[in-house]
Design a protein around this motif. Structure first.
Motif, PDB file in Angstrom:
ATOM      1  N   ILE A 293       0.850  -1.189   0.000  1.00  0.00           N
ATOM      2  CA  ILE A 293       0.000   0.000   0.000  1.00  0.00           C
ATOM      3  C   ILE A 293       0.887   1.241   0.000  1.00  0.00           C
ATOM      4  O   ILE A 293       1.831   1.331   0.793  1.00  0.00           O
ATOM      5  N   ILE A 294       0.587   2.200  -0.850  1.00  0.00           N
ATOM      6  CA  ILE A 294       1.350   3.443  -0.912  1.00  0.00           C
ATOM      7  C   ILE A 294       0.731   4.466   0.035  1.00  0.00           C
ATOM      8  O   ILE A 294      -0.474   4.724  -0.005  1.00  0.00           O
ATOM      9  N   HIS A 295       1.570   5.024   0.911  1.00  0.00           N
ATOM     10  CA  HIS A 295       1.135   5.987   1.920  1.00  0.00           C
ATOM     11  C   HIS A 295       1.806   7.332   1.660  1.00  0.00           C
ATOM     12  O   HIS A 295       2.983   7.394   1.297  1.00  0.00           O
ATOM     13  N   LEU A 296       1.085   8.408   1.884  1.00  0.00           N
ATOM     14  CA  LEU A 296       1.662   9.742   1.973  1.00  0.00           C
ATOM     15  C   LEU A 296       1.772  10.074   3.456  1.00  0.00           C
ATOM     16  O   LEU A 296       0.760  10.183   4.154  1.00  0.00           O
ATOM     17  N   ILE A 297       3.026  10.194   3.961  1.00  0.00           N
ATOM     18  CA  ILE A 297       3.222  10.424   5.390  1.00  0.00           C
ATOM     19  C   ILE A 297       3.888  11.783   5.608  1.00  0.00           C
ATOM     20  O   ILE A 297       4.433  12.385   4.690  1.00  0.00           O
ATOM     21  N   VAL A 298       3.844  12.241   6.861  1.00  0.00           N
ATOM     22  CA  VAL A 298       4.365  13.568   7.189  1.00  0.00           C
ATOM     23  C   VAL A 298       5.536  13.461   8.147  1.00  0.00           C
ATOM     24  O   VAL A 298       5.676  12.495   8.904  1.00  0.00           O
ATOM     25  N   GLN A 299       6.395  14.472   8.086  1.00  0.00           N
ATOM     26  CA  GLN A 299       7.404  14.685   9.129  1.00  0.00           C
ATOM     27  C   GLN A 299       6.837  15.725  10.084  1.00  0.00           C
ATOM     28  O   GLN A 299       6.175  16.671   9.662  1.00  0.00           O
ATOM     29  N   GLN A 300       7.098  15.559  11.373  1.00  0.00           N
ATOM     30  CA  GLN A 300       6.595  16.502  12.367  1.00  0.00           C
ATOM     31  C   GLN A 300       7.734  17.018  13.244  1.00  0.00           C
ATOM     32  O   GLN A 300       8.777  16.382  13.388  1.00  0.00           O
ATOM     33  N   GLY A 301       7.518  18.204  13.808  1.00  0.00           N
ATOM     34  CA  GLY A 301       8.472  18.804  14.725  1.00  0.00           C
ATOM     35  C   GLY A 301       7.740  19.754  15.662  1.00  0.00           C
ATOM     36  O   GLY A 301       6.676  20.290  15.329  1.00  0.00           O
ATOM     37  N   ARG A 302       8.302  19.967  16.843  1.00  0.00           N
ATOM     38  CA  ARG A 302       7.645  20.821  17.844  1.00  0.00           C
ATOM     39  C   ARG A 302       7.806  22.284  17.468  1.00  0.00           C
ATOM     40  O   ARG A 302       8.903  22.757  17.177  1.00  0.00           O
ATOM     41  N   LEU A 303       6.698  23.001  17.488  1.00  0.00           N
ATOM     42  CA  LEU A 303       6.674  24.415  17.134  1.00  0.00           C
ATOM     43  C   LEU A 303       7.192  25.260  18.288  1.00  0.00           C
ATOM     44  O   LEU A 303       6.826  25.046  19.447  1.00  0.00           O
ATOM     45  N   LEU A 304       8.052  26.229  17.966  1.00  0.00           N
ATOM     46  CA  LEU A 304       8.621  27.149  18.946  1.00  0.00           C
ATOM     47  C   LEU A 304       8.133  28.568  18.653  1.00  0.00           C
ATOM     48  O   LEU A 304       7.498  28.812  17.624  1.00  0.00           O
ATOM     49  N   PRO A 305       8.409  29.524  19.549  1.00  0.00           N
ATOM     50  CA  PRO A 305       8.008  30.909  19.287  1.00  0.00           C
ATOM     51  C   PRO A 305       8.563  31.439  17.968  1.00  0.00           C
ATOM     52  O   PRO A 305       9.620  31.022  17.500  1.00  0.00           O
ATOM     53  N   ARG A 306       7.809  32.341  17.358  1.00  0.00           N
ATOM     54  CA  ARG A 306       8.175  33.053  16.145  1.00  0.00           C
ATOM     55  C   ARG A 306       8.435  32.130  14.964  1.00  0.00           C
ATOM     56  O   ARG A 306       9.320  32.342  14.148  1.00  0.00           O
ATOM     57  N   GLY A 307       7.652  31.048  14.892  1.00  0.00           N
ATOM     58  CA  GLY A 307       7.687  30.182  13.728  1.00  0.00           C
ATOM     59  C   GLY A 307       8.891  29.284  13.615  1.00  0.00           C
ATOM     60  O   GLY A 307       9.162  28.750  12.531  1.00  0.00           O
ATOM     61  N   GLN A 308       9.619  29.077  14.695  1.00  0.00           N
ATOM     62  CA  GLN A 308      10.791  28.207  14.652  1.00  0.00           C
ATOM     63  C   GLN A 308      10.395  26.762  14.981  1.00  0.00           C
ATOM     64  O   GLN A 308       9.324  26.497  15.521  1.00  0.00           O
ATOM     65  N   ILE A 309      11.262  25.815  14.623  1.00  0.00           N
ATOM     66  CA  ILE A 309      11.034  24.403  14.863  1.00  0.00           C
ATOM     67  C   ILE A 309      12.163  23.851  15.729  1.00  0.00           C
ATOM     68  O   ILE A 309      13.342  24.137  15.487  1.00  0.00           O
ATOM     69  N   ASP A 310      11.806  23.071  16.728  1.00  0.00           N
ATOM     70  CA  ASP A 310      12.810  22.387  17.551  1.00  0.00           C
ATOM     71  C   ASP A 310      13.345  21.206  16.749  1.00  0.00           C
ATOM     72  O   ASP A 310      12.699  20.159  16.646  1.00  0.00           O
ATOM     73  N   ASN A 311      14.535  21.380  16.142  1.00  0.00           N
ATOM     74  CA  ASN A 311      15.079  20.344  15.256  1.00  0.00           C
ATOM     75  C   ASN A 311      15.315  19.021  15.965  1.00  0.00           C
ATOM     76  O   ASN A 311      15.339  17.964  15.325  1.00  0.00           O
ATOM     77  N   GLY A 312      15.489  19.069  17.282  1.00  0.00           N
ATOM     78  CA  GLY A 312      15.700  17.831  18.028  1.00  0.00           C
ATOM     79  C   GLY A 312      14.463  16.956  18.117  1.00  0.00           C
ATOM     80  O   GLY A 312      14.555  15.799  18.532  1.00  0.00           O
ATOM     81  N   THR A 313      13.310  17.494  17.732  1.00  0.00           N
ATOM     82  CA  THR A 313      12.062  16.725  17.821  1.00  0.00           C
ATOM     83  C   THR A 313      11.587  16.247  16.459  1.00  0.00           C
ATOM     84  O   THR A 313      10.533  15.614  16.359  1.00  0.00           O
ATOM     85  N   LEU A 314      12.342  16.521  15.393  1.00  0.00           N
ATOM     86  CA  LEU A 314      11.906  16.131  14.054  1.00  0.00           C
ATOM     87  C   LEU A 314      11.858  14.612  13.915  1.00  0.00           C
ATOM     88  O   LEU A 314      12.812  13.911  14.269  1.00  0.00           O
ATOM     89  N   GLU A 315      10.769  14.115  13.381  1.00  0.00           N
ATOM     90  CA  GLU A 315      10.620  12.675  13.183  1.00  0.00           C
ATOM     91  C   GLU A 315       9.529  12.428  12.144  1.00  0.00           C
ATOM     92  O   GLU A 315       8.620  13.240  11.956  1.00  0.00           O
TER      93      GLU A 315
END
Length: 640
Positions: free
Chosen positions: A433-455
């Motif tokens: 089965i072909i899936h379209l999946i997402v990467q997620q990361g924790r949102l920080l103030p002013r539109g930044q992403i906590d790179n340590g939480t990317l998965e």
């Protein structure tokens, strides 16, 4: 604590002037950094007025340095100029501008390295060395800091004087990227991000130059070499004016720039199934069968064209070629007569193909004729009672039994409870089965992403025979009548971000939806996650705004293209999965493929949209690929 004099050159760094710095990262924070630099320098000037001993000023600078030590490394000081020069080195207008910008940035960085060499010294620098260095920084000559800052300003903003208006580097860059379709994926950032990164590097260089001059005047005043209050005030005013003008200019440019990001094809030899692409297999595959086996009456009274739709193989007579090949257990379509006799080269074992090539007696070849590892088989039509010609037909087989033709319809979403948002997408195949999946990361103030939480969010772990799994709800099965995929660019309103993707069935088309969630930009907190909403493009072929087809004309296998794919579809279109061209590939491959590369900019950010598009080249099947729209920071750039 180290001798404060040994840290004096560290104070020339941009952030050393900050007395109340917070967790600063690149992007929007660079503009706030400028305000903080001015404020911090003003406070340090107060110390120059109150104390005659430079050591007290140096101690204060040292303490400010310690405050920002943990965050200084987070400011992105790398410039994208190297990649830009490589990409646009043949642009007669842009290349000289980038080269000169690179030279100025390199020179200012060199001055900083000199400062750092003093700061890192275990021995206290001699007073005359510091004075000499400060004098060189504030010197008024053609190679001074001030002159370089002025030239950088002209390079970035251009000249607005008519009729000889000269475009600046940002406008030239925007023009260049609009005319180079492959630029976006080569730079691994959206156009908006490229302009933003370039501007940030220049803005930080400006801050460094401004800080170096201000601290040089402070030191010279403290050493009794002059007052310099007027010079510092004028320099501050020029800096603030320059910053305000640059911010407004960047806002205008950002409004014209695209936030789209997608992936270039890898090099041909680097393609690997499961990593760079996944594919549907054996959907409407080329299939050779004699007409006598296509009817229950065991007759040859019709011709191949008679068997055009909803035909099932009725039998496989002994001694015929059907006994040597994988029989089509589904429906057969679009049969045609090519020639009476042929030589068939069967595909290798464990292949998704039935045939490598078919060579007809009249010289026509379907597929790519080459060495046949399993040996060719001659297949002949024949006559029955000298009246009826029992022809071998070339048809299309729609057989789900031996085919991977399933698309996941379950949602792939970010973890809202832990304040995570979508930062990327990719296609994967699991359990056929072909899936379209997402990467997620924790949102920080002013539109930044906590790179340590990317998965990456794992694809749903089910198979076609799992309990409570239903076709049409959990997955979609492609077939001749239901094989369309909608191609759309979907955007969320300003103030919202993407937090999920999924497919639905809309008028028998697979149709992409994205989930949007409101966010507080300043705090980085998702607002009312339970009120997240799914949105999509509801247009169909029968809508007022008619959805049109992105057609594939005689497509060959996309992996065989000598040049990389380019986008060739538009939003509000659809594409149909089909067999590859019969002449080029004997209709053995289902196209387009799915691009399975991760679509995540090198600087992960929240997304303001997502979409699907087709990329390819004329004569090839190409790829269905995801695209992401990086968050638009333009509205948050405010002049002081």
């Amino acid at each position: 604590m180290r001798n404060p004099s040994s840290n004096i050159l560290v104070t020339f760094c941009v952030a050393l002037a900050l007395s109340n710095i917070t967790n600063v990262v690149s992007g929007i924070a660079v503009f706030n950094l400028g305000k903080e630099v001015v404020s911090g320098i003003n406070k340090t000037w107060g110390l120059v007025e109150d104390f005659s001993k430079p050591d007290l000023i140096l101690q204060n600078m040292y303490h400010i340095s310690r405050k920002i030590e943990d965050t200084e490394h987070q400011i992105l000081l790398e410039s994208s100029l190297a990649k830009l020069l490589k990409q646009f080195g043949n642009s007669s207008k842009l290349e000289p501008t980038l080269q000169e910008l690179a030279e100025h940035l390199h020179w200012i960085s060199g001055q900083e390295r000199i400062m750092r060499s003093f700061a890192d010294s275990e021995q206290q620098p001699e007073r005359h060395e510091l004075e000499s260095f400060a004098d060189s920084i504030v010197a008024q000559d053609a190679n001074s800091v001030q002159e370089r800052l002025s030239r950088m300003e002209l390079l970035v903003l251009g000249s607005q004087d008519l009729p000889l208006r000269k475009l600046g580097s940002l406008e030239l860059m925007l023009q260049a990227m609009r005319t180079s379709e492959a630029t976006i994926c080569n730079l691994e950032l959206s156009v908006q991000q490229v302009l933003y990164e370039l501007f940030n590097a220049i803005a930080i260089a400006n801050l460094r130059g401004y800080s170096m001059m201000q601290y040089s005047w402070m030191l010279l005043k403290a050493y009794g070499k002059g007052n310099f209050i007027t010079e510092a005030r004028l320099m501050r005013q020029r800096f603030e004016d320059r910053t305000s003008q640059a911010q407004q200019f960047l806002q205008q440019i950002m409004m014209q720039a695209s936030g789209e990001y997608w992936r270039c094809d890898p090099e041909r030899k680097q393609h690997k199934e499961g990593e760079t692409f996944v594919q549907i297999t054996r959907l409407l595959q080329g299939y050779v069968e004699n007409e006598v086996n296509l009817n229950r009456n065991d007759t040859c009274r019709k011709d191949c064209a008679y068997y055009s739709s909803d035909v099932k193989q009725a039998q496989c007579k002994k001694g015929m070629y059907c006994t040597k090949q994988l029989v089509c257990s589904g429906k057969i379509y679009d049969c045609e007569f090519i020639d009476s006799h042929m030589w068939i080269c069967p595909a290798t074992y464990n292949s998704n193909r039935r045939y490598e090539y078919i060579e007809y007696e009249n010289g026509m070849v379907f597929g790519q004729k080459k060495t046949c590892s399993r040996g060719t088989t001659k297949v002949e039509s024949w006559w029955r009672w000298l009246i009826w010609h029992c022809s071998n037909c070339f048809c299309l087989c729609d057989d789900a039994k031996h085919s991977d033709r399933y698309i996941n319809m379950r949602e792939s979403v970010s973890d809202l409870k832990n304040n995570k948002v979508v930062t990327g997408m990719r296609f994967v195949k699991k359990n056929r089965i072909i899936h379209l999946i997402v990467q997620q990361g924790r949102l920080l103030p002013r539109g930044q992403i906590d790179n340590g939480t990317l998965e990456w969010v794992e694809p749903h772990n089910y198979n076609l025979l799992s309990t409570n799994v239903r076709v049409g709800r959990d997955y979609h099965t492609l077939n001749r009548n239901n094989r369309s995929l909608d191609l759309d660019d979907l955007y969320v309103p300003q103030g919202y971000v993407v937090t999920g993707v999924r497919f639905r069935l809309l008028d028998n088309h697979l149709n992409l939806e994205i989930r949007m969630t409101e966010m507080n930009f300043a705090t980085g907190q998702l607002v009312d996650p339970d009120k997240s909403t799914w949105i999509g493009n509801d247009n169909t072929e029968r809508s007022v705004d008619t959805r049109t087809e992105c057609e594939l004309d005689r497509p060959h296998v996309p992996l065989l293209s000598l040049v990389k794919s380019l986008p060739d579809s538009a939003s509000n279109q659809f594409i149909q999965f089909r067999a590859s061209d019969r002449n080029m590939d004997a209709a053995q491959t289902t196209v387009p493929f799915f691009d399975a590369q991760p679509v995540v900019p090198v600087r992960p950010v929240p997304l303001s949209g997502a979409g699907l598009f087709h990329k390819g080249r004329p004569g090839f099947g190409g790829f269905v690929a995801p695209k992401v729209m990086t968050y638009d920071f333009g509205p948050h750039i405010l002049a002081p």
